[in-house]
Each structure stands twice: as C-alpha cells, then as structure tokens.
Design an enzyme around this catalytic site. Structure first.
Site, PDB file in Angstrom:
ATOM      1  NE  ARG A 126      -3.760  -2.093  -4.434  1.00 41.11           N
ATOM      2  CZ  ARG A 126      -3.403  -2.154  -3.139  1.00 41.11           C
ATOM      3  NH1 ARG A 126      -3.275  -1.071  -2.403  1.00 41.11           N
ATOM      4  NH2 ARG A 126      -3.149  -3.318  -2.579  1.00 41.11           N
ATOM      5  CG  ASP A 134      -1.875  -1.107   1.319  1.00 38.35           C
ATOM      6  OD1 ASP A 134      -2.179  -1.686   0.256  1.00 38.35           O
ATOM      7  OD2 ASP A 134      -2.349  -1.417   2.429  1.00 38.35           O
TER       8      ASP A 134
HETATM    9  C1  LIG Z   1      -8.123  -1.771  -3.965  1.00 39.82           C
HETATM   10  C2  LIG Z   1      -7.803  -0.410  -3.459  1.00 39.82           C
HETATM   11  C3  LIG Z   1      -6.620  -0.171  -2.796  1.00 39.82           C
HETATM   12  C4  LIG Z   1      -6.302   1.097  -2.347  1.00 39.82           C
HETATM   13  N1  LIG Z   1      -5.072   1.333  -1.798  1.00 39.82           N
HETATM   14  C5  LIG Z   1      -4.725   2.593  -1.467  1.00 39.82           C
HETATM   15  C6  LIG Z   1      -3.401   2.903  -1.040  1.00 39.82           C
HETATM   16  O1  LIG Z   1      -2.541   2.035  -0.924  1.00 39.82           O
HETATM   17  N2  LIG Z   1      -3.111   4.199  -0.725  1.00 39.82           N
HETATM   18  C7  LIG Z   1      -4.048   5.203  -0.837  1.00 39.82           C
HETATM   19  O2  LIG Z   1      -3.715   6.374  -0.584  1.00 39.82           O
HETATM   20  N3  LIG Z   1      -5.313   4.933  -1.218  1.00 39.82           N
HETATM   21  C8  LIG Z   1      -5.671   3.666  -1.532  1.00 39.82           C
HETATM   22  N4  LIG Z   1      -6.953   3.403  -1.950  1.00 39.82           N
HETATM   23  C9  LIG Z   1      -8.015   4.429  -1.763  1.00 39.82           C
HETATM   24  C10 LIG Z   1      -8.103   5.359  -2.956  1.00 39.82           C
HETATM   25  O3  LIG Z   1      -6.962   6.174  -3.007  1.00 39.82           O
HETATM   26  C11 LIG Z   1      -9.364   6.254  -2.849  1.00 39.82           C
HETATM   27  O4  LIG Z   1      -9.303   7.051  -1.715  1.00 39.82           O
HETATM   28  C12 LIG Z   1     -10.672   5.482  -2.844  1.00 39.82           C
HETATM   29  O5  LIG Z   1     -10.628   4.330  -3.634  1.00 39.82           O
HETATM   30  C13 LIG Z   1     -11.825   6.356  -3.389  1.00 39.82           C
HETATM   31  O6  LIG Z   1     -11.564   6.698  -4.720  1.00 39.82           O
HETATM   32  P1  LIG Z   1     -12.400   6.126  -5.968  1.00 39.82           P
HETATM   33  O7  LIG Z   1     -11.432   5.889  -7.051  1.00 39.82           O
HETATM   34  O8  LIG Z   1     -13.199   4.980  -5.560  1.00 39.82           O
HETATM   35  O9  LIG Z   1     -13.266   7.340  -6.476  1.00 39.82           O
HETATM   36  P2  LIG Z   1     -14.213   8.403  -5.778  1.00 39.82           P
HETATM   37  O10 LIG Z   1     -14.406   9.473  -6.784  1.00 39.82           O
HETATM   38  O11 LIG Z   1     -13.725   8.803  -4.425  1.00 39.82           O
HETATM   39  O12 LIG Z   1     -15.534   7.577  -5.586  1.00 39.82           O
HETATM   40  C14 LIG Z   1     -16.292   7.096  -6.682  1.00 39.82           C
HETATM   41  C15 LIG Z   1     -17.526   6.400  -6.156  1.00 39.82           C
HETATM   42  O13 LIG Z   1     -17.127   5.218  -5.468  1.00 39.82           O
HETATM   43  C16 LIG Z   1     -17.907   5.025  -4.319  1.00 39.82           C
HETATM   44  N5  LIG Z   1     -17.016   5.098  -3.131  1.00 39.82           N
HETATM   45  C17 LIG Z   1     -15.721   5.477  -3.103  1.00 39.82           C
HETATM   46  N6  LIG Z   1     -15.214   5.364  -1.862  1.00 39.82           N
HETATM   47  C18 LIG Z   1     -16.232   4.918  -1.088  1.00 39.82           C
HETATM   48  C19 LIG Z   1     -16.340   4.593   0.274  1.00 39.82           C
HETATM   49  N7  LIG Z   1     -15.329   4.704   1.128  1.00 39.82           N
HETATM   50  N8  LIG Z   1     -17.541   4.148   0.727  1.00 39.82           N
HETATM   51  C20 LIG Z   1     -18.602   4.018  -0.099  1.00 39.82           C
HETATM   52  N9  LIG Z   1     -18.546   4.311  -1.414  1.00 39.82           N
HETATM   53  C21 LIG Z   1     -17.391   4.758  -1.899  1.00 39.82           C
HETATM   54  C22 LIG Z   1     -18.973   6.095  -4.317  1.00 39.82           C
HETATM   55  O14 LIG Z   1     -20.079   5.575  -5.000  1.00 39.82           O
HETATM   56  C23 LIG Z   1     -18.304   7.183  -5.117  1.00 39.82           C
HETATM   57  O15 LIG Z   1     -19.245   8.052  -5.727  1.00 39.82           O
HETATM   58  C24 LIG Z   1      -7.258   2.155  -2.470  1.00 39.82           C
HETATM   59  C25 LIG Z   1      -8.457   1.918  -3.144  1.00 39.82           C
HETATM   60  C26 LIG Z   1      -8.736   0.678  -3.646  1.00 39.82           C
HETATM   61  C27 LIG Z   1     -10.020   0.468  -4.386  1.00 39.82           C
END
Ligand SMILES: Cc1cc2nc3c(=O)[nH]c(=O)nc-3n(C[C@H](O)[C@H](O)[C@H](O)COP(=O)(O)OP(=O)(O)OC[C@H]3O[C@@H](n4cnc5c(N)ncnc54)[C@H](O)[C@@H]3O)c2cc1C
Length: 302
Positions: A180, A130
């Site tokens: 990732r 991560d």
């Molecule tokens: C597999 C995976 C690993 C990750 N690893 C890291 C990492 O190592 N370091 C890091 O900084 N970040 C990590 N993240 C988090 C990432 O950076 C984002 O903060 C998070 O995924 C929200 O961004 P999004 O791309 O889903 O889009 P967004 O624009 O934030 O969300 C799009 C849509 O997704 C849904 N959604 C998003 N988040 C949520 C939530 N928490 N609860 C409910 N619905 C939600 C909603 O419907 C929203 O409208 C990871 C995310 C994933 C999926």
C-alpha cells in the site's frame, strides 16, 4: 511548522490520557473514527459496502505496554475477522506491529501476525500492516516478507518520503508481497526522509507507476487528485486492468473522491479506524491538514 507541532503533541502521554477520557474530545474525532466499539465499526463498513466501497478495519492502538496487551489486540482482531466472515463483508484488517508487541518481543509479534494472517486467509480476507516511524521500517519489512511469503495475504504500507523506499519496493515485489503506497505521516530526520513536499509527490508518482507495472495487487493510498490522475494516466497508457489494483483512502477524508473513483469503475477501499485509543491517529490526521481543527470545532458547536 504546524504539522511538526501536531506530530510532537501526538507523542504527549498526558494529553493523550486527557483527550481519550473526555467525552467532548471524543465528539471531535467523529469525522475520522467510526466509534469505540466493533459494532460501530461493522455498521460503518456495512454502510460503505452498500455503496460499493470496500473497507479495512483498524483497531486503534500502538506501542502496547505489555505482552498481555498485545494478546488482547490480537484477540480484538480475531473478533474483527469473525465479524468480516459473518455474514461476509468486503473488508480486510489493518494493524500496527507495535500493537502486537513488537517493542517487547519480535517473536510474539510474528506469532500474532501469523495467527491473524492464517485466519484472514481462511475467510478470504487479508492483513494490511501499517508502517510506523523509520525506527521500525527494516524490522517491519523483514517480518512482512517472512509472513507474506508464507501466507500470501499480507499487504504492507510503504512510505514514499523515505529515501530507502525504492529498494524496499523492489525487495517486496520480488517476494510477491502486496504494497500500500502512501506518502508518509511521521516526523523523520532529513537523512531518512525527503523534507520537501514536491519531492515526496514526485517520488510517489514514480513509485506508484513502478507498483502498477511490477507490483502484486498494489493499493494506492492517497487523497491527492494530482497523484490519482497521474497514476490513472499510466493505467490507461499501459492498459492495466481495473481489477489489478485498488485505491485506498481514510475514513472521513475526501468522500467525494472516493465516490467519484467508484463511479468511474475503480476499486476503492476505505481505512476505517475504531477503538478507545484514538488520540495519536487523530493528531496525525490534524497534522496532515491543520485546517481540520477549525472545521471540527465549528461542527462541534453546530
Ligand atoms: C489508506 C491509507 C493508509 C495509510 N497508512 C499509512 C501508514 O501505514 N503509514 C503512514 O506513515 N501513513 C499512512 N497513511 C497516511 C499518508 O502517509 C499521508 O500522510 C496522508 O494520506 C496524506 O497524504 P495524501 O496522499 O492524501 O496527500 P496530501 O498531499 O497530504 O493531501 C492531498 C489532499 O488530500 C486531502 N487530505 C489529505 N489528508 C487529509 C486529512 N487528514 N484531512 C482532510 N483532508 C486531507 C486534502 O484535500 C489535501 O489537499 C495512509 C493513508 C491512507 C490514505
């Protein structure tokens, strides 16, 4: 504003202690966390596997206080790898380098990562690293470049919101290290990260396309339908085969989308956290979507 508040609260040591020791608070986090034990984690990953969805196991915790604690984290991951190998789950492990002692000894963190990568390779699995806040970016990339080149089983999370990311992706592509791609989940100064969501989204799409063209088996970590469909359009134009990349989503988030992608023939892996130290992870999930708070509270009293 609310996002920043949740991220600030995630740093509070006393709130963390209070929440992690409360059984009521533990009931609140069930949507995002498989449970506190490895057995609960394995059960959640087995259920996903039955539906044709892969998983990555995250033993919750970060910034350990002692090298002894870092060894305990390494051992917990060795147990997780053993559980993946017997009887055979389509799973990897996900970890944070500060959970392996990076704040205390870079050498110790590297040694633990090497051991875990060696074991993962032996059983045909992988280690996903991560990405934490930007104080750790350079060191993390240096370490994954080293262990990734040695073992070929490291995938590192890279955050689209950081200005430095295009150069980091070029560097990792050249080293053949898997990436990732995610948007980024921490509070960052405007000198390090894009403050506007529309800019982050544009960067995500651009970097995702670059990874599909030049990356090594990338994972597209997002729940955003606009990102997913934008990247799938690129997949079709370029004729990228469905087994050359994966989508990754978080446990408890957009299960409908996870199944939709699986039904359309794409690979999807779910990040499934477990363990007693859930508070900081949980607060980052609330920060991403503050409406989650009302949803969770409503469910608690149902
Ligand atoms: C597999 C995976 C690993 C990750 N690893 C890291 C990492 O190592 N370091 C890091 O900084 N970040 C990590 N993240 C988090 C990432 O950076 C984002 O903060 C998070 O995924 C929200 O961004 P999004 O791309 O889903 O889009 P967004 O624009 O934030 O969300 C799009 C849509 O997704 C849904 N959604 C998003 N988040 C949520 C939530 N928490 N609860 C409910 N619905 C939600 C909603 O419907 C929203 O409208 C990871 C995310 C994933 C999926």
């Amino acid at each position: 504003m609310t996002r920043a508040l949740f991220l600030k609260l995630s740093q509070s040591a006393w709130l963390r202690e209070l929440m992690e020791s409360s059984s009521l608070a533990r009931r609140l986090n069930r949507r995002f966390i498989a449970g506190t034990t490895l057995a609960e984690e394995v059960a959640a990953c087995e259920e996903l596997a039955r539906e044709g969805i892969w998983s990555t196991m995250d033993h919750l915790g970060e910034n350990v206080a002692s090298l002894k604690d870092a060894e305990a984290v390494r051992d917990a991951y060795l147990e997780a790898l053993y559980a993946i190998a017997h009887p055979g789950l389509p799973a990897t492990i996900s970890l944070k380098l500060t959970a392996l002692g990076l704040d205390l000894s870079e050498d110790a963190a590297i040694a633990h990562l090497r051991m875990l990568a060696g074991k993962a390779k032996e059983i045909g699995s992988r280690v996903e690293v991560d990405m934490e806040d930007s104080r750790y970016t350079e060191t993390t990339i240096r370490i994954v470049e080293l262990v990734g080149r040695e073992t070929g089983v490291i995938r590192v999370a890279i955050q689209a919101y950081l200005y430095r990311t295009p150069a980091d992706i070029a560097r990792l592509n050249q080293a053949g290290v898997m990436v990732r791609l995610c948007k980024g989940a921490y509070i960052e100064p405007p000198t390090a990260a894009m403050p506007k969501k529309s800019d982050v989204d544009a960067a995500y799409l651009k970097l995702g396309k670059l990874l599909l063209d030049e990356g090594t088996y990338p994972a597209l970590g997002t729940h955003d339908p606009a990102m997913i469909e934008g990247l799938l359009a690129h997949v079709r134009v370029r004729g990228v085969a469905a087994d050359r990349f994966e989508f990754e989503m978080l446990h408890g988030v957009r299960r409908d989308l996870q199944r939709d992608l699986r039904n359309r023939g794409y690979r999807i892996r779910v990040y499934v956290p477990y363990g007693a130290q859930w508070y900081r992870y949980f607060m980052r999930r609330l920060a991403e979507r503050p409406a989650n708070v009302w949803f969770l509270v409503k469910n608690l009293f149902r």
